[in-house]
Design a protein around this motif. Sequence first.
Motif, PDB file in Angstrom:
ATOM      1  N   VAL A 117       9.958  -0.997   7.696  1.00  0.00           N
ATOM      2  CA  VAL A 117      10.982  -1.046   6.650  1.00  0.00           C
ATOM      3  C   VAL A 117      10.414  -0.459   5.361  1.00  0.00           C
ATOM      4  O   VAL A 117       9.409  -0.956   4.838  1.00  0.00           O
ATOM      5  CB  VAL A 117      11.449  -2.494   6.399  1.00  0.00           C
ATOM      6  N   PRO A 118      11.025   0.608   4.838  1.00  0.00           N
ATOM      7  CA  PRO A 118      10.515   1.215   3.607  1.00  0.00           C
ATOM      8  C   PRO A 118      10.857   0.386   2.386  1.00  0.00           C
ATOM      9  O   PRO A 118      11.860  -0.335   2.352  1.00  0.00           O
ATOM     10  CB  PRO A 118      11.221   2.575   3.572  1.00  0.00           C
ATOM     11  N   ARG A 119       9.985   0.496   1.384  1.00  0.00           N
ATOM     12  CA  ARG A 119      10.210  -0.222   0.134  1.00  0.00           C
ATOM     13  C   ARG A 119       9.813   0.669  -1.033  1.00  0.00           C
ATOM     14  O   ARG A 119       8.991   1.573  -0.886  1.00  0.00           O
ATOM     15  CB  ARG A 119       9.360  -1.503   0.073  1.00  0.00           C
ATOM     16  N   LEU A 120      10.413   0.410  -2.181  1.00  0.00           N
ATOM     17  CA  LEU A 120       9.999   1.052  -3.423  1.00  0.00           C
ATOM     18  C   LEU A 120       9.300   0.012  -4.285  1.00  0.00           C
ATOM     19  O   LEU A 120       9.811  -1.087  -4.482  1.00  0.00           O
ATOM     20  CB  LEU A 120      11.201   1.625  -4.176  1.00  0.00           C
ATOM     21  N   THR A 121       8.139   0.365  -4.762  1.00  0.00           N
ATOM     22  CA  THR A 121       7.431  -0.509  -5.684  1.00  0.00           C
ATOM     23  C   THR A 121       7.968  -0.270  -7.087  1.00  0.00           C
ATOM     24  O   THR A 121       8.065   0.878  -7.529  1.00  0.00           O
ATOM     25  CB  THR A 121       5.923  -0.226  -5.648  1.00  0.00           C
ATOM     26  N   MET A 128       0.859  -1.180   0.000  1.00  0.00           N
ATOM     27  CA  MET A 128       0.000   0.000   0.000  1.00  0.00           C
ATOM     28  C   MET A 128       0.899   1.235   0.000  1.00  0.00           C
ATOM     29  O   MET A 128       1.771   1.371   0.845  1.00  0.00           O
ATOM     30  CB  MET A 128      -0.897   0.005   1.242  1.00  0.00           C
ATOM     31  N   ALA A 129       0.703   2.132  -0.905  1.00  0.00           N
ATOM     32  CA  ALA A 129       1.581   3.288  -1.050  1.00  0.00           C
ATOM     33  C   ALA A 129       1.381   4.287   0.067  1.00  0.00           C
ATOM     34  O   ALA A 129       0.278   4.481   0.568  1.00  0.00           O
ATOM     35  CB  ALA A 129       1.323   3.966  -2.393  1.00  0.00           C
ATOM     36  N   ALA A 130       2.469   4.934   0.485  1.00  0.00           N
ATOM     37  CA  ALA A 130       2.375   6.010   1.459  1.00  0.00           C
ATOM     38  C   ALA A 130       1.852   7.253   0.772  1.00  0.00           C
ATOM     39  O   ALA A 130       1.862   7.376  -0.450  1.00  0.00           O
ATOM     40  CB  ALA A 130       3.749   6.271   2.073  1.00  0.00           C
ATOM     41  N   ARG A 131       1.374   8.202   1.543  1.00  0.00           N
ATOM     42  CA  ARG A 131       0.840   9.422   0.971  1.00  0.00           C
ATOM     43  C   ARG A 131       1.256  10.596   1.813  1.00  0.00           C
ATOM     44  O   ARG A 131       1.831  10.450   2.886  1.00  0.00           O
ATOM     45  CB  ARG A 131      -0.687   9.356   0.897  1.00  0.00           C
ATOM     46  N   ALA A 132       0.958  11.783   1.337  1.00  0.00           N
ATOM     47  CA  ALA A 132       1.231  12.977   2.113  1.00  0.00           C
ATOM     48  C   ALA A 132       0.388  12.954   3.377  1.00  0.00           C
ATOM     49  O   ALA A 132      -0.626  12.278   3.455  1.00  0.00           O
ATOM     50  CB  ALA A 132       0.919  14.215   1.281  1.00  0.00           C
ATOM     51  N   VAL A 192       6.662   4.117  -6.432  1.00  0.00           N
ATOM     52  CA  VAL A 192       6.016   4.629  -5.225  1.00  0.00           C
ATOM     53  C   VAL A 192       6.683   4.052  -3.982  1.00  0.00           C
ATOM     54  O   VAL A 192       7.299   2.981  -4.004  1.00  0.00           O
ATOM     55  CB  VAL A 192       4.506   4.302  -5.205  1.00  0.00           C
ATOM     56  N   HIS A 193       6.507   4.782  -2.893  1.00  0.00           N
ATOM     57  CA  HIS A 193       7.041   4.380  -1.591  1.00  0.00           C
ATOM     58  C   HIS A 193       5.983   3.571  -0.861  1.00  0.00           C
ATOM     59  O   HIS A 193       4.811   3.930  -0.847  1.00  0.00           O
ATOM     60  CB  HIS A 193       7.387   5.643  -0.804  1.00  0.00           C
ATOM     61  N   SER A 194       6.392   2.471  -0.252  1.00  0.00           N
ATOM     62  CA  SER A 194       5.481   1.653   0.539  1.00  0.00           C
ATOM     63  C   SER A 194       6.248   1.084   1.722  1.00  0.00           C
ATOM     64  O   SER A 194       7.399   1.462   1.965  1.00  0.00           O
ATOM     65  CB  SER A 194       4.880   0.538  -0.327  1.00  0.00           C
ATOM     66  N   TRP A 195       5.608   0.168   2.447  1.00  0.00           N
ATOM     67  CA  TRP A 195       6.241  -0.433   3.620  1.00  0.00           C
ATOM     68  C   TRP A 195       6.226  -1.946   3.497  1.00  0.00           C
ATOM     69  O   TRP A 195       5.256  -2.525   2.999  1.00  0.00           O
ATOM     70  CB  TRP A 195       5.504  -0.018   4.895  1.00  0.00           C
ATOM     71  N   ALA A 196       7.282  -2.574   3.993  1.00  0.00           N
ATOM     72  CA  ALA A 196       7.354  -4.030   3.997  1.00  0.00           C
ATOM     73  C   ALA A 196       6.333  -4.578   4.991  1.00  0.00           C
ATOM     74  O   ALA A 196       6.262  -4.134   6.136  1.00  0.00           O
ATOM     75  CB  ALA A 196       8.763  -4.484   4.364  1.00  0.00           C
TER      76      ALA A 196
END
Length: 205
Positions: free
Chosen positions: A114-118, A1-5, A126-130
Amino acid sequence: MAARASGLTLVSHDGSRFFFDPGALCLEFLTTGGPGELARWDVLHQPGDLAAWLAQSQLRLDPAQVTVSADELAAARRLRDALWRFARARVAGQSTPAADLATVNDLAGPAPLVPRLTAGTGADTVHSWALPATGTSALATIARDAVDLFSGPYADRIRECAGYCYLIFVDTSRPGRRRWCAMERCGNRQKVRAIRARQKPTGAD
């Protein structure tokens, strides 16, 4: 699930909805309730409530993949209440209680999310989380955000809404003149009050 502002849609006591952007994850967390008079707005009653809030926050975690224990829920409430006192002390220009500093530091200690890039190209990345994740890692992420905020360049821009609604935000605008939790809520209410005050007769004919 992507992070958002950052930012949340909140519902006021009269049922109206408004968008509140406090400018920081740790200040978003304050909308879950708090100590003292803020306890009536508490939404963290059981472990699943924390997972549900993490889905609504800027973290956008899938609640089905976040495990929260009773102990982690208790830790979440301790962190939130400490952050309230921390923020209010900063707004008032007072020193932070040592116990609240210790709470934030302790909960910032464990491994965070833990951050992840899709995978994607250009703007599609996009930035997401493991996932899966635990309540402990989510709280560590919130606590570390507080460490960054309260020790960073915007630490002197942490403010309480001028509409006396309790909400706290960090003013990240370039001019640094933000006064309200949301213009469509407290800002407009203050405008209406000012107009009525100007129209009110000052004396009898």
